[in-house]
Design a protein around this motif. Structure first.
Motif, PDB file in Angstrom:
ATOM      1  N   UNK A  10       0.810  -1.219   0.000  1.00  0.00           N
ATOM      2  CA  UNK A  10       0.000   0.000   0.000  1.00  0.00           C
ATOM      3  C   UNK A  10       0.842   1.268   0.000  1.00  0.00           C
ATOM      4  N   UNK A  11       1.953   1.253   0.750  1.00  0.00           N
ATOM      5  CA  UNK A  11       2.769   2.451   0.907  1.00  0.00           C
ATOM      6  C   UNK A  11       4.099   2.379   0.159  1.00  0.00           C
ATOM      7  N   UNK A  12       4.294   1.289  -0.575  1.00  0.00           N
ATOM      8  CA  UNK A  12       5.490   1.125  -1.409  1.00  0.00           C
ATOM      9  C   UNK A  12       6.777   1.330  -0.603  1.00  0.00           C
ATOM     10  N   UNK A  13       6.863   0.576   0.497  1.00  0.00           N
ATOM     11  CA  UNK A  13       8.048   0.648   1.354  1.00  0.00           C
ATOM     12  C   UNK A  13       8.603  -0.756   1.575  1.00  0.00           C
ATOM     13  N   UNK A  14       9.811  -0.811   2.144  1.00  0.00           N
ATOM     14  CA  UNK A  14      10.443  -2.100   2.432  1.00  0.00           C
ATOM     15  C   UNK A  14       9.769  -2.773   3.625  1.00  0.00           C
ATOM     16  N   UNK A  15      10.066  -4.050   3.780  1.00  0.00           N
ATOM     17  CA  UNK A  15       9.494  -4.812   4.897  1.00  0.00           C
ATOM     18  C   UNK A  15       9.958  -4.231   6.227  1.00  0.00           C
ATOM     19  N   UNK A  16      11.224  -3.864   6.315  1.00  0.00           N
ATOM     20  CA  UNK A  16      11.730  -3.327   7.581  1.00  0.00           C
ATOM     21  C   UNK A  16      11.059  -1.997   7.927  1.00  0.00           C
ATOM     22  N   UNK A  17      10.801  -1.146   6.923  1.00  0.00           N
ATOM     23  CA  UNK A  17      10.137   0.135   7.177  1.00  0.00           C
ATOM     24  C   UNK A  17       8.700  -0.089   7.646  1.00  0.00           C
ATOM     25  N   UNK A  18       7.968  -0.957   6.961  1.00  0.00           N
ATOM     26  CA  UNK A  18       6.586  -1.257   7.349  1.00  0.00           C
ATOM     27  C   UNK A  18       6.550  -1.848   8.760  1.00  0.00           C
ATOM     28  N   UNK A  19       7.497  -2.744   9.045  1.00  0.00           N
ATOM     29  CA  UNK A  19       7.566  -3.364  10.376  1.00  0.00           C
ATOM     30  C   UNK A  19       7.834  -2.305  11.448  1.00  0.00           C
ATOM     31  N   UNK A  20       8.784  -1.407  11.183  1.00  0.00           N
ATOM     32  CA  UNK A  20       9.095  -0.341  12.152  1.00  0.00           C
ATOM     33  C   UNK A  20       7.879   0.530  12.424  1.00  0.00           C
ATOM     34  N   UNK A  21       7.141   0.889  11.367  1.00  0.00           N
ATOM     35  CA  UNK A  21       5.940   1.692  11.541  1.00  0.00           C
ATOM     36  C   UNK A  21       4.938   0.984  12.449  1.00  0.00           C
ATOM     37  N   UNK A  22       4.709  -0.322  12.184  1.00  0.00           N
ATOM     38  CA  UNK A  22       3.688  -1.054  12.939  1.00  0.00           C
ATOM     39  C   UNK A  22       4.122  -1.271  14.387  1.00  0.00           C
ATOM     40  N   UNK A  23       5.409  -1.502  14.614  1.00  0.00           N
ATOM     41  CA  UNK A  23       5.897  -1.649  15.990  1.00  0.00           C
ATOM     42  C   UNK A  23       5.636  -0.359  16.766  1.00  0.00           C
ATOM     43  N   UNK A  24       5.945   0.772  16.137  1.00  0.00           N
ATOM     44  CA  UNK A  24       5.748   2.062  16.809  1.00  0.00           C
ATOM     45  C   UNK A  24       4.260   2.344  17.047  1.00  0.00           C
ATOM     46  N   UNK A  25       3.414   2.148  16.029  1.00  0.00           N
ATOM     47  CA  UNK A  25       1.983   2.387  16.196  1.00  0.00           C
ATOM     48  C   UNK A  25       1.386   1.462  17.259  1.00  0.00           C
ATOM     49  N   UNK A  26       1.859   0.235  17.279  1.00  0.00           N
ATOM     50  CA  UNK A  26       1.352  -0.721  18.269  1.00  0.00           C
ATOM     51  C   UNK A  26       1.777  -0.307  19.680  1.00  0.00           C
ATOM     52  N   UNK A  27       3.025   0.130  19.833  1.00  0.00           N
ATOM     53  CA  UNK A  27       3.531   0.566  21.139  1.00  0.00           C
ATOM     54  C   UNK A  27       2.774   1.799  21.636  1.00  0.00           C
ATOM     55  N   UNK A  28       2.382   2.667  20.721  1.00  0.00           N
ATOM     56  CA  UNK A  28       1.633   3.875  21.079  1.00  0.00           C
ATOM     57  C   UNK A  28       0.142   3.600  21.267  1.00  0.00           C
ATOM     58  N   UNK A  29      -0.284   2.368  20.968  1.00  0.00           N
ATOM     59  CA  UNK A  29      -1.697   2.008  21.107  1.00  0.00           C
ATOM     60  C   UNK A  29      -2.572   2.655  20.058  1.00  0.00           C
ATOM     61  N   UNK A  30      -2.002   2.938  18.898  1.00  0.00           N
ATOM     62  CA  UNK A  30      -2.745   3.659  17.858  1.00  0.00           C
ATOM     63  C   UNK A  30      -3.251   2.744  16.751  1.00  0.00           C
ATOM     64  N   UNK A  31      -2.969   1.452  16.853  1.00  0.00           N
ATOM     65  CA  UNK A  31      -3.435   0.520  15.824  1.00  0.00           C
ATOM     66  C   UNK A  31      -3.978  -0.743  16.502  1.00  0.00           C
ATOM     67  N   UNK A  32      -5.161  -1.156  16.061  1.00  0.00           N
ATOM     68  CA  UNK A  32      -5.735  -2.410  16.568  1.00  0.00           C
ATOM     69  C   UNK A  32      -5.068  -3.576  15.852  1.00  0.00           C
ATOM     70  N   UNK A  33      -4.929  -4.671  16.584  1.00  0.00           N
ATOM     71  CA  UNK A  33      -4.220  -5.832  16.064  1.00  0.00           C
ATOM     72  C   UNK A  33      -5.067  -7.077  16.280  1.00  0.00           C
TER      73      UNK A  33
END
Length: 124
Positions: free
Chosen positions: A67-90
């Motif tokens: 969706x965002x045309x990024x690498x796996x590591x970049x997408x993973x970093x984004x999701x780790x941060x959003x998850x830690x901030x409680x901003x994304x449901x999992x």
């Protein structure tokens, strides 16, 4: 309300609006216009009461990469941060012998977090 009763009520309302039973077997332009207006209002109400989802609602890291045309590591970093901030449901479906599964992220939450970040940056 019972669905069958709602359908009967809608049919009766349309019949009254069109003047069915008034003796004319021919639809006049006025009748057709009233029917089109009734149909438009009915469809608009139905759509507002039961909106259709916009497609895929949950995604894996690979979906976020695409969706965002990024690498796996970049997408993973984004999701780790959003998850830690409680901003994304999992969600983690159960699979395999250990009951572990792939992690799915709410794409709506990801989009909302990115929009909020864009608004924050634009105000600086």
């Amino acid at each position: 309300m019972n669905t069958n009763m709602a359908n009967i009520d809608e049919e009766q309302a349309l019949a009254r609006l069109l003047g069915v039973g008034a003796g004319s077997p021919v639809a006049t332009p006025e009748m057709l216009m009233r029917m089109a207006q009734w149909l438009h209002a009915t469809l608009k109400r139905e759509i507002s009461e039961r909106p259709v989802n916009d497609g895929q609602q949950w995604g894996r890291i690979s979906d976020i990469m695409r969706l965002y045309n990024v690498s796996k590591s970049q997408a993973h970093n984004w999701m780790v941060r959003l998850r830690a901030e409680g901003r994304v449901r999992v969600q983690n479906p159960i699979s395999g012998i250990n009951g572990k599964g792939d992690t799915f992220f709410s794409l709506a939450d990801v989009q909302k977090a990115f929009e909020e970040n864009a608004n924050r940056i634009s105000k600086q």
